[in-house]
Write an enzyme that holds these catalytic residues in place. Structure first.
Site, short mmCIF file in Angstrom:
data_model
loop_
_atom_site.label_atom_id
_atom_site.label_comp_id
_atom_site.label_asym_id
_atom_site.label_seq_id
_atom_site.Cartn_x
_atom_site.Cartn_y
_atom_site.Cartn_z
N TYR A 1 -9.65 4.96 7.59
CA TYR A 1 -9.71 5.24 8.99
C TYR A 1 -10.35 6.82 9.16
CZ TYR A 1 -5.12 3.09 9.95
OH TYR A 1 -4.23 2.15 10.07
N TYR B 1 4.06 5.76 10.40
CA TYR B 1 3.35 4.84 9.35
C TYR B 1 3.77 4.01 9.27
CZ TYR B 1 -1.35 3.08 8.53
OH TYR B 1 -2.12 1.65 8.18
N PRO C 1 -4.35 -0.35 18.31
CA PRO C 1 -4.24 -0.95 17.58
C PRO C 1 -4.37 0.18 16.61
CG PRO C 1 -6.01 -1.21 18.04
CD PRO C 1 -5.31 -1.33 18.99
N LYS D 1 1.23 -0.46 14.93
CA LYS D 1 2.66 -0.67 15.97
C LYS D 1 2.39 -2.26 16.86
CE LYS D 1 3.70 2.80 13.42
NZ LYS D 1 4.17 2.12 12.17
N HIS E 1 0.55 -1.25 -0.12
CA HIS E 1 -0.19 0.06 -0.03
C HIS E 1 0.87 1.36 -0.10
CE1 HIS E 1 -4.27 -1.27 1.88
NE2 HIS E 1 -3.69 -2.51 0.99
#
Length: 389
Positions: A200, A384, A292, A296, A72
């Site tokens: 998200y 990220y 979550p 990580k 991604h």
């Protein structure tokens, strides 16, 4: 029995450490209190930092990931009924890989079996001894019979509820914890993913996440109170609530279906210091837990394993113990940075009942700033996709 490294815990951290060490001739024995079938039945994370991807390749277990995993280049963030994309490639030049933890564990088992590594399942009553001495050993029982394993070092990869962390004296340990007032209700379904990348969503009704495991297996989450139970949520109720929290443009194309797994996970942040005491080294959830939101947990376990494996290789090749002495400080430096990012993502995207109108407006303003600031997106993308080891 005797080995160089006794590894307590046969999840992905313990198996990866064993894999890396055995490849350079360092002997290990892995002790796991559950069966292999149980370990492989656990549904866990699916987003791998690029450092994790590269380490799996180095360990010789990246072939199926490279074939079946989904790279991604970014993710989507939604608020106020609209959605924007953070492009990781443009922002920091890296990607992430979507590949389920269960599949990673399966690959590690296969590689360990191929090299004849020793993995002992159903090990009960595991106890660690003489960790502050020169001759540590581990005991356990199996089918009621006692066993003993002598070793040079012990790697505690047995999770938050394992025996390793409590084996460090209370007066030595310093623990930090934040418990969030909500959990994630997660559903796994045999349905095509909602989008090509993760979404998200911040909504007045609560957080939502649309993710995937493969092109035909989707994983969705919604924020729920800690008082909720799985039985409170039918499949229809879950899908309806998920649609409410997603922008209309994507909610209308959501493909629903029967859940094949449904669970509620509480959110917490936890760190235990130090990560080394005597001959014992902690890795992964044995030393730290992250919410979550920032993806990580597994990745931090992998970075711990990297630091410990490199330190052990240096020690056995040259007798140099400096990296072992510095393991805890090095690992914790990266742990706390990931803690900060996970805390930021969690506080940014979720609704807190104790927040007033000002605090909620600040969340919205932070998201609006992230949407229009290349610098803010670069910071998010760097964290990220994974800080360097």
């Amino acid at each position: 029995m005797r080995t160089q490294i006794a590894i307590v815990g046969g999840g992905p951290a313990g198996l990866l450490l064993s894999q890396l060490l055995n490849r350079v001739g360092i002997s290990t024995v892995v002790l796991e209190r559950k069966s292999r079938d149980y370990v492989l039945s656990r549904i866990r994370a699916g987003v791998l930092e690029w450092g994790t991807v590269e380490l799996l390749r180095t360990a010789g277990v990246g072939e199926r990931m490279d074939h079946e995993g989904m790279p991604h280049d970014g993710c989507y963030l939604a608020h106020d009924g609209r959605m924007f994309r953070v492009d990781f490639r443009d922002a920091c030049g890296r990607q992430v890989m979507v590949y389920g933890q269960t599949e990673m564990t399966r690959d590690l088992y296969a590689a360990q079996d191929a090299m004849g590594a020793t993995i002992i399942h159903d090990a009960e009553e595991v106890a660690l001894h003489e960790l502050d001495g020169e001759a540590p050993f581990v005991t356990w029982t199996h089918d009621g019979k006692p066993f003993r394993l002598d070793c040079d070092f012990v790697a505690g990869c047995d999770g938050f509820h394992g025996v390793s962390r409590p084996s460090i004296p209370k007066e030595v340990r310093r623990e930090f914890e934040k418990v969030y007032p909500f959990g994630w209700l997660g559903v796994l379904s045999h349905t095509p993913p909602l989008a090509d990348e993760l979404i998200y969503a911040s909504h007045e009704r609560g957080f939502a996440l649309a993710s995937m495991r493969n092109p035909n297996l989707s994983r969705y989450y919604i924020q729920v109170p800690l008082t909720d139970h799985v039985e409170d949520w039918s499949d229809d109720a879950f899908w309806q609530e998920l649609k409410r929290r997603l922008p209309e443009e994507v909610a209308e194309r959501l493909v629903t279906g029967p859940s094949i797994e449904k669970s509620i996970a509480p959110l917490r942040s936890f760190v235990s210091e130090p990560m080394r005491w005597g001959k014992l080294f902690l890795c992964g959830d044995a030393a730290h837990i992250v919410p979550p939101t920032g993806a990580k947990g597994l990745n931090l376990a992998v970075s711990d394993v990297h630091y410990l494996a490199e330190a052990l290789k240096l020690f056995y090749s040259s007798g140099d113990g400096s990296a072992l002495d510095g393991y805890s400080e090095q690992a914790l430096s990266r742990v706390w940075k990931a803690m900060r990012f996970s805390w930021w993502m969690t506080t940014l995207m979720h609704r807190f009942t104790e927040h007033n109108a000002y605090e909620r407006r600040m969340q919205d303003t932070e998201l609006a700033f992230l949407e229009c600031s290349a610098a803010a997106q670069a910071v998010m993308a760097e964290n990220y996709t994974g800080l360097p080891y």
